[in-house]
Design a protein around this motif. Structure first.
Motif, mmCIF file in Angstrom:
data_model
loop_
_atom_site.group_PDB
_atom_site.id
_atom_site.type_symbol
_atom_site.label_atom_id
_atom_site.label_comp_id
_atom_site.label_asym_id
_atom_site.label_seq_id
_atom_site.Cartn_x
_atom_site.Cartn_y
_atom_site.Cartn_z
ATOM 1 N N ILE B 133 -11.333 0.698 -4.545
ATOM 2 C CA ILE B 133 -10.379 1.492 -5.338
ATOM 3 C C ILE B 133 -10.958 1.775 -6.719
ATOM 4 O O ILE B 133 -10.970 2.917 -7.191
ATOM 5 N N GLY B 134 -11.457 0.720 -7.371
ATOM 6 C CA GLY B 134 -11.944 0.857 -8.745
ATOM 7 C C GLY B 134 -13.164 1.758 -8.839
ATOM 8 O O GLY B 134 -13.233 2.655 -9.686
ATOM 9 N N ALA B 135 -14.130 1.518 -7.934
ATOM 10 C CA ALA B 135 -15.380 2.274 -8.009
ATOM 11 C C ALA B 135 -15.187 3.716 -7.559
ATOM 12 O O ALA B 135 -15.796 4.646 -8.097
ATOM 13 N N GLY B 136 -14.333 3.895 -6.549
ATOM 14 C CA GLY B 136 -14.186 5.230 -5.967
ATOM 15 C C GLY B 136 -13.017 6.017 -6.534
ATOM 16 O O GLY B 136 -12.788 7.149 -6.113
ATOM 17 N N LYS B 137 -12.289 5.380 -7.470
ATOM 18 C CA LYS B 137 -11.076 6.006 -7.996
ATOM 19 C C LYS B 137 -10.153 6.460 -6.861
ATOM 20 O O LYS B 137 -9.576 7.554 -6.900
ATOM 21 N N LEU B 138 -10.062 5.616 -5.848
ATOM 22 C CA LEU B 138 -9.162 5.917 -4.732
ATOM 23 C C LEU B 138 -7.751 5.514 -5.152
ATOM 24 O O LEU B 138 -7.563 4.483 -5.787
ATOM 25 N N LYS B 139 -6.786 6.340 -4.817
ATOM 26 C CA LYS B 139 -5.449 6.146 -5.410
ATOM 27 C C LYS B 139 -4.666 4.991 -4.782
ATOM 28 O O LYS B 139 -4.171 4.121 -5.468
ATOM 29 N N LYS B 140 -4.515 5.017 -3.474
ATOM 30 C CA LYS B 140 -3.599 4.067 -2.840
ATOM 31 C C LYS B 140 -4.270 3.398 -1.641
ATOM 32 O O LYS B 140 -4.963 4.071 -0.865
ATOM 33 N N ALA B 141 -4.005 2.092 -1.496
ATOM 34 C CA ALA B 141 -4.675 1.339 -0.433
ATOM 35 C C ALA B 141 -3.756 0.258 0.105
ATOM 36 O O ALA B 141 -2.904 -0.268 -0.621
ATOM 37 N N LEU B 142 -3.942 -0.068 1.377
ATOM 38 C CA LEU B 142 -3.192 -1.168 1.995
ATOM 39 C C LEU B 142 -4.160 -2.219 2.524
ATOM 40 O O LEU B 142 -5.113 -1.899 3.246
ATOM 41 N N LEU B 143 -3.876 -3.465 2.161
ATOM 42 C CA LEU B 143 -4.653 -4.610 2.630
ATOM 43 C C LEU B 143 -3.756 -5.394 3.588
ATOM 44 O O LEU B 143 -2.747 -5.946 3.174
ATOM 45 N N MET B 144 -4.151 -5.382 4.858
ATOM 46 C CA MET B 144 -3.294 -6.023 5.867
ATOM 47 C C MET B 144 -3.993 -7.257 6.407
ATOM 48 O O MET B 144 -5.198 -7.223 6.644
ATOM 49 N N MET B 145 -3.228 -8.308 6.597
ATOM 50 C CA MET B 145 -3.848 -9.496 7.188
ATOM 51 C C MET B 145 -2.800 -10.414 7.774
ATOM 52 O O MET B 145 -1.623 -10.332 7.434
ATOM 53 N N GLY B 146 -3.273 -11.260 8.660
ATOM 54 C CA GLY B 146 -2.382 -12.229 9.268
ATOM 55 C C GLY B 146 -3.027 -12.775 10.514
ATOM 56 O O GLY B 146 -4.156 -12.393 10.861
ATOM 57 N N ASP B 147 -2.323 -13.681 11.153
ATOM 58 C CA ASP B 147 -2.868 -14.255 12.375
ATOM 59 C C ASP B 147 -1.758 -14.685 13.306
ATOM 60 O O ASP B 147 -0.697 -15.118 12.859
ATOM 61 N N THR B 148 -2.045 -14.550 14.585
ATOM 62 C CA THR B 148 -1.216 -15.174 15.602
ATOM 63 C C THR B 148 -2.092 -16.279 16.196
ATOM 64 O O THR B 148 -2.804 -16.077 17.165
#
Lengths: 78, 350
Positions: B133-148
């Motif tokens: 985001i910072g380097a590319g000046k990308l506006k919006k991002a989602l970080l998804m994680m979890g486990d079953t």
């Protein structure tokens, strides 16, 4: 620095269902505690918290008596 | 050393989803009553959620993402980066992030990738997505994680009492007024076998015998497709590495330790985390837990602790120290300042 009897008192506080006076310096902890790996973790945590000494699985494996554990604490404290 | 700071990125919100199916550890009949009570006391896990067959981590992420997008008033077609981190992805091939991109209705201009990490996932994930985001000046991002992780063996008293299923989604945005995020990331692959699923990957393909459970020790039966955990090894690693990592980051940022409002640690188990708290000489009210309610939820454990425990405080400014440690062995800390953090209620998925 705690004596071995102080160390035993701390163990007795941690393991509440252990009858007071049952633990002696030469007690074999695998026999006294109904030994399982959780007890090993509890003892490692207690020694870290109370004495700021790190003991690991190998130390536990090599030790037989309460005094063996105590001597590890003493040697790493000095 | 991987100690660095990243600018121009703000955390906007975090959502979490868990399966409805709740297991009370008081009903764990595989061990004796005495051992069960000792397990609950030392692990800290009283309840855990178990995903039914066919419910994958990505299903939980899907629901959590929809809820977060809606509460933030973001549109799926605005998302430029999607990262999915899990040890329980949908398929060996392809990447689950690609499936989620399509399912959530994100455009083909979205960059999507998977990362394979567990207990340290939140810290690593934040560093990677914030760099983009910072380097590319990308506006919006989602970080998804979890486990079953509950595909483990019920007859394995070293893993079953610990793990619960959950997934989370974190929304991040480019923001030139954001305070910097600080990271200290570490790895020690010599301990790769401390937490491992032995078969199913390219090193050892599953065969006819892979589903056969074998007795490994007293009360420990599992097959080679189920997780193995060397508790003593992980415990020693945690006590040796975690506090120095946190202290190094604090001294590099020159933040006073008292300026940290909350220390959010991976919810490994209560005994480990309480020992770490005492080592860092911190009071309980700065050291929240979600482990009693949800168990050790692997990569989801840090964000679900924020969602579950900090909701009332989340709109005010907070300085959080986040620390993940475990499988890999991989560990790291981040210091993140937040304000107006949106934390929707945890979703219960049928």
């Amino acid at each position: 620095m705690d004596t071995v009897n102080d160390f035993i008192k701390r163990l007795e506080e941690q393991f509440e269902d252990l009858p007071k006076g049952k633990l002696q310096p030469d007690s074999l902890f695998r026999e006294v505690f109904d030994w399982n790996s959780i007890n090993a973790l509890i003892i490692i945590a207690l020694i870290q918290t109370e004495y700021e000494v790190v003991i690991d699985a190998e130390d536990i494996r090599k030790s037989k008596s309460i005094n063996d554990l105590y001597q590890i604490i003493v040697s790493r404290k000095s | 050393m991987a100690i660095f700071s990243l600018n121009n990125v703000t955390l906007r919100g975090i959502s979490a989803a868990v399966p409805t199916n709740c297991f009370d550890m008081q009903n764990y009949g595989w061990v004796s009553k005495k051992e069960r009570e000792q397990l609950i006391k030392t692990t800290g896990v009283r309840y855990k959620r178990i995903a039914p067959n066919g419910m994958a981590t990505s299903d939980l992420c899907f629901d959590a993402a929809q809820k977060l997008l809606s509460e933030l008033n973001w549109q799926a077609n605005e998302i430029e980066v999607l990262i999915f981190i899990s040890q329980s992805r949908d398929y060996l091939i392809p990447a689950t992030s690609c499936i989620l991109q399509d399912r959530l209705g994100m455009p083909k201009t979205t960059m999507a990738l998977d990362i394979s990490l567990g207990c340290s996932a939140y810290i690593y994930g934040l560093s990677v997505i914030s760099s983009l985001i910072g380097a590319g000046k990308l506006k919006k991002a989602l970080l998804m994680m979890g486990d079953t992780s509950t595909f483990g063996s019920y007859r394995d008293k070293t893993t079953f009492p610990l793990f619960g299923d959950a997934a989370t989604v974190t929304a991040l945005e480019y923001d030139e007024n954001a305070k910097p995020m600080h990271f200290n990331l570490q790895t020690d692959g010599s301990g790769y076998d401390a937490i491992i699923v032995h078969a199913g990957g390219a090193r050892k393909f599953p065969n006819k015998k892979s589903l056969e459970q074998k007795q490994i020790a007293k009360g420990v039966w599992r097959n080679e497709l189920q997780p193995h955990l060397d508790g003593l090894k992980v415990f020693n690693f945690s006590l040796r590495e975690v506090i120095p990592n946190m202290k190094t980051l604090l001294s590099n940022t020159q933040y006073e330790i008292n300026s940290i409002d909350y220390f959010i640690l991976h919810q490994a188990n209560l005994l480990i985390n309480e020992t770490l708290r005492k080592m860092l000489k911190q009071e309980s009210d700065k050291w929240p837990y979600s482990i009693k309610k949800y168990g050790n939820t692997s990569s989801a454990s840090i964000p679900i602790t924020i969602v579950s425990e900090l909701k009332e405080r989340a709109l005010q400014p907070m300085r959080l120290m986040l620390t993940g440690f475990g499988v890999g062995l991989s560990w790291g800390s981040a210091i993140v300042d937040t304000q107006n953090l949106i934390l929707p209620d945890i979703i219960e998925k049928q």
